[in-house]
Design a protein around this motif. Structure first.
Motif, PDB file in Angstrom:
ATOM      1  N   GLN A  65       0.815  -1.205   0.000  1.00  0.00           N
ATOM      2  CA  GLN A  65       0.000   0.000   0.000  1.00  0.00           C
ATOM      3  C   GLN A  65       0.858   1.268   0.000  1.00  0.00           C
ATOM      4  O   GLN A  65       0.377   2.342  -0.367  1.00  0.00           O
ATOM      5  CB  GLN A  65      -0.939   0.014   1.211  1.00  0.00           C
ATOM      6  N   TYR A  66       2.130   1.154   0.355  1.00  0.00           N
ATOM      7  CA  TYR A  66       3.009   2.316   0.380  1.00  0.00           C
ATOM      8  C   TYR A  66       3.771   2.496  -0.937  1.00  0.00           C
ATOM      9  O   TYR A  66       4.468   3.488  -1.127  1.00  0.00           O
ATOM     10  CB  TYR A  66       4.005   2.209   1.534  1.00  0.00           C
ATOM     11  N   LEU A  67       3.661   1.508  -1.831  1.00  0.00           N
ATOM     12  CA  LEU A  67       4.344   1.610  -3.117  1.00  0.00           C
ATOM     13  C   LEU A  67       3.594   2.559  -4.045  1.00  0.00           C
ATOM     14  O   LEU A  67       2.387   2.422  -4.243  1.00  0.00           O
ATOM     15  CB  LEU A  67       4.432   0.243  -3.792  1.00  0.00           C
ATOM     16  N   LEU A  68       4.310   3.537  -4.585  1.00  0.00           N
ATOM     17  CA  LEU A  68       3.739   4.411  -5.601  1.00  0.00           C
ATOM     18  C   LEU A  68       4.017   3.753  -6.947  1.00  0.00           C
ATOM     19  O   LEU A  68       5.167   3.664  -7.375  1.00  0.00           O
ATOM     20  CB  LEU A  68       4.367   5.804  -5.521  1.00  0.00           C
ATOM     21  N   GLN A  69       2.981   3.283  -7.608  1.00  0.00           N
ATOM     22  CA  GLN A  69       3.133   2.425  -8.772  1.00  0.00           C
ATOM     23  C   GLN A  69       3.943   3.075  -9.890  1.00  0.00           C
ATOM     24  O   GLN A  69       4.782   2.429 -10.520  1.00  0.00           O
ATOM     25  CB  GLN A  69       1.757   2.013  -9.306  1.00  0.00           C
ATOM     26  N   SER A  70       3.706   4.357 -10.138  1.00  0.00           N
ATOM     27  CA  SER A  70       4.419   5.018 -11.236  1.00  0.00           C
ATOM     28  C   SER A  70       5.914   5.085 -10.958  1.00  0.00           C
ATOM     29  O   SER A  70       6.742   4.877 -11.859  1.00  0.00           O
ATOM     30  CB  SER A  70       3.864   6.424 -11.465  1.00  0.00           C
ATOM     31  N   VAL A  71       6.276   5.360  -9.695  1.00  0.00           N
ATOM     32  CA  VAL A  71       7.693   5.407  -9.322  1.00  0.00           C
ATOM     33  C   VAL A  71       8.293   4.015  -9.406  1.00  0.00           C
ATOM     34  O   VAL A  71       9.413   3.825  -9.915  1.00  0.00           O
ATOM     35  CB  VAL A  71       7.870   5.998  -7.910  1.00  0.00           C
ATOM     36  N   ASP A  72       7.562   3.027  -8.925  1.00  0.00           N
ATOM     37  CA  ASP A  72       8.038   1.648  -8.969  1.00  0.00           C
ATOM     38  C   ASP A  72       8.258   1.210 -10.417  1.00  0.00           C
ATOM     39  O   ASP A  72       9.255   0.561 -10.739  1.00  0.00           O
ATOM     40  CB  ASP A  72       7.029   0.736  -8.277  1.00  0.00           C
ATOM     41  N   ASN A  73       7.343   1.575 -11.307  1.00  0.00           N
ATOM     42  CA  ASN A  73       7.496   1.224 -12.720  1.00  0.00           C
ATOM     43  C   ASN A  73       8.726   1.873 -13.329  1.00  0.00           C
ATOM     44  O   ASN A  73       9.459   1.246 -14.106  1.00  0.00           O
ATOM     45  CB  ASN A  73       6.249   1.649 -13.507  1.00  0.00           C
ATOM     46  N   ALA A  74       8.967   3.151 -12.981  1.00  0.00           N
ATOM     47  CA  ALA A  74      10.136   3.854 -13.517  1.00  0.00           C
ATOM     48  C   ALA A  74      11.429   3.188 -13.059  1.00  0.00           C
ATOM     49  O   ALA A  74      12.378   3.012 -13.844  1.00  0.00           O
ATOM     50  CB  ALA A  74      10.112   5.318 -13.079  1.00  0.00           C
ATOM     51  N   LEU A  75      11.461   2.777 -11.795  1.00  0.00           N
ATOM     52  CA  LEU A  75      12.656   2.110 -11.277  1.00  0.00           C
ATOM     53  C   LEU A  75      12.827   0.736 -11.918  1.00  0.00           C
ATOM     54  O   LEU A  75      13.956   0.306 -12.183  1.00  0.00           O
ATOM     55  CB  LEU A  75      12.565   1.984  -9.756  1.00  0.00           C
ATOM     56  N   CYS A  76      11.716   0.058 -12.175  1.00  0.00           N
ATOM     57  CA  CYS A  76      11.795  -1.242 -12.854  1.00  0.00           C
ATOM     58  C   CYS A  76      12.335  -1.090 -14.273  1.00  0.00           C
ATOM     59  O   CYS A  76      13.067  -1.956 -14.762  1.00  0.00           O
ATOM     60  CB  CYS A  76      10.418  -1.905 -12.879  1.00  0.00           C
ATOM     61  N   VAL A  77      11.992   0.018 -14.943  1.00  0.00           N
ATOM     62  CA  VAL A  77      12.538   0.285 -16.272  1.00  0.00           C
ATOM     63  C   VAL A  77      14.058   0.409 -16.189  1.00  0.00           C
ATOM     64  O   VAL A  77      14.786  -0.179 -16.993  1.00  0.00           O
ATOM     65  CB  VAL A  77      11.925   1.570 -16.880  1.00  0.00           C
ATOM     66  N   LEU A  78      14.547   1.156 -15.210  1.00  0.00           N
ATOM     67  CA  LEU A  78      16.000   1.305 -15.051  1.00  0.00           C
ATOM     68  C   LEU A  78      16.662  -0.042 -14.784  1.00  0.00           C
ATOM     69  O   LEU A  78      17.750  -0.325 -15.287  1.00  0.00           O
ATOM     70  CB  LEU A  78      16.309   2.281 -13.912  1.00  0.00           C
ATOM     71  N   ASN A  79      15.989  -0.893 -14.018  1.00  0.00           N
ATOM     72  CA  ASN A  79      16.556  -2.208 -13.710  1.00  0.00           C
ATOM     73  C   ASN A  79      16.671  -3.107 -14.937  1.00  0.00           C
ATOM     74  O   ASN A  79      17.468  -4.043 -14.942  1.00  0.00           O
ATOM     75  CB  ASN A  79      15.712  -2.914 -12.640  1.00  0.00           C
ATOM     76  N   LEU A  80      15.902  -2.816 -15.975  1.00  0.00           N
ATOM     77  CA  LEU A  80      16.002  -3.610 -17.208  1.00  0.00           C
ATOM     78  C   LEU A  80      17.397  -3.518 -17.810  1.00  0.00           C
ATOM     79  O   LEU A  80      17.861  -4.438 -18.493  1.00  0.00           O
ATOM     80  CB  LEU A  80      14.976  -3.133 -18.246  1.00  0.00           C
ATOM     81  N   PHE A  81      18.077  -2.401 -17.547  1.00  0.00           N
ATOM     82  CA  PHE A  81      19.395  -2.176 -18.144  1.00  0.00           C
ATOM     83  C   PHE A  81      20.510  -2.872 -17.356  1.00  0.00           C
ATOM     84  O   PHE A  81      21.688  -2.719 -17.668  1.00  0.00           O
ATOM     85  CB  PHE A  81      19.671  -0.674 -18.260  1.00  0.00           C
ATOM     86  N   ASP A  82      20.114  -3.638 -16.348  1.00  0.00           N
ATOM     87  CA  ASP A  82      21.095  -4.436 -15.615  1.00  0.00           C
ATOM     88  C   ASP A  82      21.718  -5.482 -16.528  1.00  0.00           C
ATOM     89  O   ASP A  82      22.861  -5.882 -16.353  1.00  0.00           O
ATOM     90  CB  ASP A  82      20.399  -5.112 -14.429  1.00  0.00           C
ATOM     91  N   ASN A  83      20.951  -5.929 -17.525  1.00  0.00           N
ATOM     92  CA  ASN A  83      21.420  -6.994 -18.419  1.00  0.00           C
ATOM     93  C   ASN A  83      21.431  -6.574 -19.887  1.00  0.00           C
ATOM     94  O   ASN A  83      21.520  -7.425 -20.772  1.00  0.00           O
ATOM     95  CB  ASN A  83      20.531  -8.231 -18.252  1.00  0.00           C
ATOM     96  N   ALA A  84      21.312  -5.270 -20.145  1.00  0.00           N
ATOM     97  CA  ALA A  84      21.305  -4.798 -21.532  1.00  0.00           C
ATOM     98  C   ALA A  84      21.910  -3.401 -21.611  1.00  0.00           C
ATOM     99  O   ALA A  84      21.639  -2.562 -20.757  1.00  0.00           O
ATOM    100  CB  ALA A  84      19.880  -4.785 -22.080  1.00  0.00           C
ATOM    101  N   ASP A  85      22.746  -3.169 -22.622  1.00  0.00           N
ATOM    102  CA  ASP A  85      23.324  -1.845 -22.819  1.00  0.00           C
ATOM    103  C   ASP A  85      22.322  -0.887 -23.448  1.00  0.00           C
ATOM    104  O   ASP A  85      22.281   0.304 -23.102  1.00  0.00           O
ATOM    105  CB  ASP A  85      24.569  -1.938 -23.721  1.00  0.00           C
ATOM    106  N   LYS A  86      21.517  -1.396 -24.374  1.00  0.00           N
ATOM    107  CA  LYS A  86      20.535  -0.571 -25.071  1.00  0.00           C
ATOM    108  C   LYS A  86      19.229  -1.341 -25.223  1.00  0.00           C
ATOM    109  O   LYS A  86      19.229  -2.568 -25.381  1.00  0.00           O
ATOM    110  CB  LYS A  86      21.039  -0.169 -26.466  1.00  0.00           C
ATOM    111  N   LEU A  87      18.116  -0.590 -25.184  1.00  0.00           N
ATOM    112  CA  LEU A  87      16.806  -1.195 -25.381  1.00  0.00           C
ATOM    113  C   LEU A  87      15.925  -0.240 -26.182  1.00  0.00           C
ATOM    114  O   LEU A  87      15.967   0.975 -25.969  1.00  0.00           O
ATOM    115  CB  LEU A  87      16.120  -1.490 -24.042  1.00  0.00           C
ATOM    116  N   SER A  88      15.135  -0.784 -27.075  1.00  0.00           N
ATOM    117  CA  SER A  88      14.184   0.037 -27.811  1.00  0.00           C
ATOM    118  C   SER A  88      12.918   0.205 -26.976  1.00  0.00           C
ATOM    119  O   SER A  88      12.687  -0.531 -25.997  1.00  0.00           O
ATOM    120  CB  SER A  88      13.827  -0.625 -29.142  1.00  0.00           C
ATOM    121  N   LEU A  89      12.082   1.154 -27.372  1.00  0.00           N
ATOM    122  CA  LEU A  89      10.812   1.359 -26.669  1.00  0.00           C
ATOM    123  C   LEU A  89       9.964   0.087 -26.719  1.00  0.00           C
ATOM    124  O   LEU A  89       9.344  -0.289 -25.716  1.00  0.00           O
ATOM    125  CB  LEU A  89      10.053   2.528 -27.299  1.00  0.00           C
TER     126      LEU A  89
END
Length: 256
Positions: free
Chosen positions: A9-33
């Motif tokens: 209930q304390y998670l702000l979904q939009s912020v969590d989604n943005a951070l999850c996007v950044l975490n995608l680059f843990d295993n990739a140098d570049k990503l398309s939309l």
């Protein structure tokens, strides 16, 4: 499960989604939309709003090929974190000495968050066969590692209960922790003996022994140190390894 819903209930979904996007680059140098949207499981319009916001704030940058990569804002913030870790230049020589003494790999690990631990420093021996941590997976759930178990053991029972409720007990090997009961048993072992041992639980043929580094008893540890090596070399030397770790941890705790 109730504790998980209370946390959610304390998670702000939009912020969590943005951070999850950044975490995608843990295993990739570049990503398309398109790749970002697919991996996030969301529509391209929503993904576009996320990456556009991150790009405007400097956390992502878009190249001529319209693919996204991590932005310089993360670099500057990362440097700030590193500068604040002023203990590293003092502590790392002790890890180097530990490796030289035991001729095995040593590691300094801290919390990334309460669900994962991350490697801060690794000292490698001059051996053809040595244990080197894969940097692409240097962030791991604590129950999979000896250092993580050492850190978990210093938390309160309530904090460990919260972790166990949300943990995924992945069977990396036949010896991996596969249940809450096994996790609790390992935590009790660490609390009783002062060290954690990961005998082939993350990787077949690898043993790792770790101890928490505490500023004072009763306070959750921020760091743990470990010695890792092939089971053929570590087995039978556990007592010497544990004592060397205790000695090094005491030296580090006096510096913190």
């Amino acid at each position: 499960m109730q504790k998980n819903s209370e946390q959610a209930q304390y998670l702000l979904q939009s912020v969590d989604n943005a951070l999850c996007v950044l975490n995608l680059f843990d295993n990739a140098d570049k990503l398309s939309l398109t790749e970002i949207a697919a991996q996030m499981g969301m529509g391209k319009t929503t993904a576009l709003r996320l990456v556009y916001t991150l790009e405007m704030r400097g956390f992502l940058c878009r190249g001529k090929d319209n693919k996204y990569s991590l932005g310089m804002r993360l670099f500057t913030l990362g440097n700030r974190v590193y500068e604040q870790k002023s203990y590293l230049p003092v502590v790392t020589p002790l890890l180097d000495q530990l490796t030289e003494k035991l001729n095995e790999s040593s590691h300094l690990v801290t919390w990334e968050n309460r669900a994962r631990v991350i490697l801060l420093y690794e000292a490698l021996p001059h051996l053809s066969l040595r244990t080197e941590m894969d940097r692409s997976i240097s962030s791991r759930p604590p129950h999979l590692t000896s250092t993580g178990l050492a850190l978990l053991s210093t938390l309160s029972d309530e904090q460990i209960d919260i972790y166990a409720n949300s943990a995924t007990f992945e069977k990396r090997t036949a010896y991996s922790i596969s249940s809450r009961e096994q996790l609790e048993e390992d935590v009790r072992f660490v609390r009783t003996h002062g060290y954690a041992i990961n005998n082939q639980r993350f990787e077949q043929g690898l043993i790792s022994i770790a101890v928490p580094v505490q500023k004072e008893k009763g306070v959750p540890a921020d760091f743990a140190i470990s010695i890792s090596g092939p089971s053929t070399r570590i087995a039978g030397r556990e007592e010497a390894v544990v004592q060397a770790l205790f000695d090094t941890a005491e030296q580090i705790s006096r510096m913190l």
